[in-house]
Design an enzyme around this catalytic site. Structure first.
Site, mmCIF file in Angstrom:
data_model
loop_
_atom_site.group_PDB
_atom_site.id
_atom_site.type_symbol
_atom_site.label_atom_id
_atom_site.label_comp_id
_atom_site.label_asym_id
_atom_site.label_seq_id
_atom_site.Cartn_x
_atom_site.Cartn_y
_atom_site.Cartn_z
ATOM 1 N N GLY A 72 -0.687 -0.417 27.267
ATOM 2 C CA GLY A 72 -1.937 -1.542 26.431
ATOM 3 C C GLY A 72 -1.187 -2.799 27.203
ATOM 4 N N GLN A 181 -6.155 -1.174 18.512
ATOM 5 C CA GLN A 181 -6.139 -0.278 17.510
ATOM 6 C C GLN A 181 -7.017 -0.324 17.891
ATOM 7 O OE1 GLN A 181 -2.739 0.355 15.835
ATOM 8 N NE2 GLN A 181 -1.513 -0.799 16.697
ATOM 9 N N GLY A 202 -2.967 4.879 25.899
ATOM 10 C CA GLY A 202 -2.803 5.922 24.594
ATOM 11 C C GLY A 202 -1.796 6.398 23.408
ATOM 12 N N HIS A 203 -1.039 6.156 23.411
ATOM 13 C CA HIS A 203 0.590 6.616 22.597
ATOM 14 C C HIS A 203 -0.081 6.188 21.211
ATOM 15 C CE1 HIS A 203 3.127 2.966 21.801
ATOM 16 N NE2 HIS A 203 2.525 2.614 22.423
ATOM 17 N N CYS A 325 6.593 -4.347 18.078
ATOM 18 C CA CYS A 325 7.137 -4.932 18.771
ATOM 19 C C CYS A 325 8.036 -6.135 18.163
ATOM 20 C CB CYS A 325 6.416 -5.552 19.928
ATOM 21 S SG CYS A 325 4.891 -3.992 19.856
HETATM 22 N N1 PLP Z 1 -2.343 -3.954 21.677
HETATM 23 C C1 PLP Z 1 -2.175 -3.844 20.389
HETATM 24 C C2 PLP Z 1 -2.940 -4.008 19.735
HETATM 25 C C3 PLP Z 1 -0.701 -3.196 20.562
HETATM 26 O O1 PLP Z 1 -0.928 -2.780 19.222
HETATM 27 C C4 PLP Z 1 -0.007 -2.816 21.139
HETATM 28 C C5 PLP Z 1 1.143 -1.739 20.534
HETATM 29 O O2 PLP Z 1 1.525 -1.944 19.679
HETATM 30 C C6 PLP Z 1 -0.302 -3.343 22.659
HETATM 31 C C7 PLP Z 1 -1.101 -3.632 22.614
HETATM 32 C C8 PLP Z 1 0.599 -2.722 23.614
HETATM 33 O O3 PLP Z 1 0.123 -1.818 24.013
HETATM 34 P P1 PLP Z 1 1.563 -0.657 24.542
HETATM 35 O O4 PLP Z 1 2.325 -0.367 23.690
HETATM 36 O O5 PLP Z 1 0.827 -0.072 25.109
HETATM 37 O O6 PLP Z 1 1.817 -1.123 25.940
#
Ligand code: PLP
Length: 391
Positions: A72, A181, A202-203, A325
């Site tokens: 993402g 989400q 994907g995750h 994060c």
């Molecule tokens: N955007 C949103 C709204 C998310 O919740 C997340 C992950 O927590 C991401 C982007 C990032 O996705 P990825 O973990 O696949 O990099």
């Protein structure tokens, strides 16, 4: 007997049995390079084409509009940077986003500011809904792209994406939505939803970590983030991660088929919200109804979310304080602060994110375990002592 309840699905989800089974042949048989000009390559290419077509069917778009990425975060970076660099040549050097975006969007915008772009961070109301009046004022003929998330990862608020896209388009700007989400929670029909770009990971939907996609509407052209070979129509080079792409296709199909089950998840969510907001000095963060089916985010005054998280972990319950994060920084959530939640309350918030895999019994267990933890932590707090004394 020790219990284990996983309620942190907004951070990541376990890979489902169906997804593992769908990926299996890619590790044992269909391991060719889809670009190879021989039978082994053709076999892989067929599987890749099939996965892309099935994903396009899930979103009601064209297979040629789906571009596979590594996650993402990459999709978010590509959409915003690619659109901004492309539009710069036409004098559009402005970006509009919101104050509650994921850091994949916010930090990309901050980086672009250092490169000479201007960015407007539109505010949200107390429920986390983007202020449309502010947005209308912000978008001009200088705006390259409007980047607003479909649903917030911390408080679960679902944004009025269609209206936002119409505002962007009226000024000739592109509309990008981070749907990481929202996917699996909302039926996304890209023939109807007027967005130009949309990101998926994907995750969050029971596929593995390390696979994502960016939808780019036919006719929309953005710059590349990376250069290399001819994969993904030369727009996103790199040998395709076929096993995970096949896993993503399966996960998306399953997520779509399971959308009707969300009513049950919503009922469990509401049961949790009702029980937890009965605790004195607590508040629900986010919108009561326009929120993701599995998102519960409650703030408790006079305690730290991190302490609560540790005690819940000891009780076998996995939740989080905000987004996975940003949880390492121990800073108050930028999302809650943007919603006007005072610092002290923002620090005492927990996010519980459930799916169809959770059971009523697990919800009972959380409802049984959480209140005494709040009480125990408050009893250790000098601030709480003052509240009790002053009563
Ligand atoms: N955007 C949103 C709204 C998310 O919740 C997340 C992950 O927590 C991401 C982007 C990032 O996705 P990825 O973990 O696949 O990099």
């Amino acid at each position: 007997m020790s219990r284990f309840v996983y309620a942190d699905n907004a951070a990541t989800t376990p890979v489902s049995r169906e997804v593992i089974e769908a990926m299996q042949p890619c590790f044992t048989d269909v391991w060719g390079n889809p670009s190879s000009q021989h039978a082994k390559g053709a076999e892989a290419k067929n599987m890749l084409d099939d996965a892309r077509a099935r994903i396009a069917a899930v979103f009601n778009c064209k297979p040629s509009e789906i571009y596979f990425t590594s996650c993402g975060t990459e999709s978010d970076n590509w959409a915003i940077r690619g659109a901004a660099y492309r539009a710069r040549a036409k004098g559009r050097t402005h970006i509009v986003t919101s104050a509650i975006e994921h850091h994949a969007v916010l930090h990309t915008c901050k980086a672009l500011e250092k490169e000479g772009f201007t960015v407007t961070y539109v505010g949200v109301d107390e429920f986390g809904v983007v202020k449309l009046d502010e947005l209308r004022e912000a978008v001009t003929e200088k705006t390259a792209v409007v980047a607003i998330m479909y649903a917030n990862n911390e408080v679960g608020t679902i944004e009025p994406i269609e209206e936002i896209a119409n505002i962007a388009h009226a000024a000739g700007a592109l509309m990008f939505t981070d749907a990481v989400q929202a996917v699996g929670n909302v039926d996304i029909d890209l023939e109807k939803l007027p967005v130009d770009m949309l990101s998926v990971s994907g995750h969050k939907i029971h596929a593995p970590k390390g696979i994502g996609l960016l939808y780019i509407r036919k006719g929309v052209v953005i710059n590349n983030l990376i250069e290399g070979g001819g994969q993904e129509k030369r727009k996103r080079p790199g040998t395709e991660n076929l096993p995970y792409i096949v896993g993503l296709a399966k996960a998306l199909e399953v997520a779509k088929a399971r959308l009707p089950e969300l009513d049950r998840v919503r009922k469990m969510r509401d049961r949790l919200i009702d029980a937890l907001t009965e605790i004195p000095y607590s508040r629900l963060n986010g919108h009561r109804t326009d929120r993701l089916a599995g998102n519960v985010n409650v703030g408790f005054e006079f305690i730290e979310g991190e302490s609560m998280l540790l005690w819940l972990d000891i009780a076998g319950i996995c939740v989080s304080t905000g987004s996975a994060c940003s949880s390492e920084s121990l800073e108050a959530s930028h999302v809650l602060l943007a919603m006007g939640v005072p610092h002290e309350q923002a620090h005492g918030s927990v996010r519980i994110s459930i799916t169809h895999e959770n059971t009523e019994e697990e919800i009972d267990y959380i409802i049984e375990q959480l209140p005494p933890i709040v009480e125990r932590l408050r009893n250790m707090s000098p601030l709480w002592e003052d509240v009790v004394k002053n009563k």
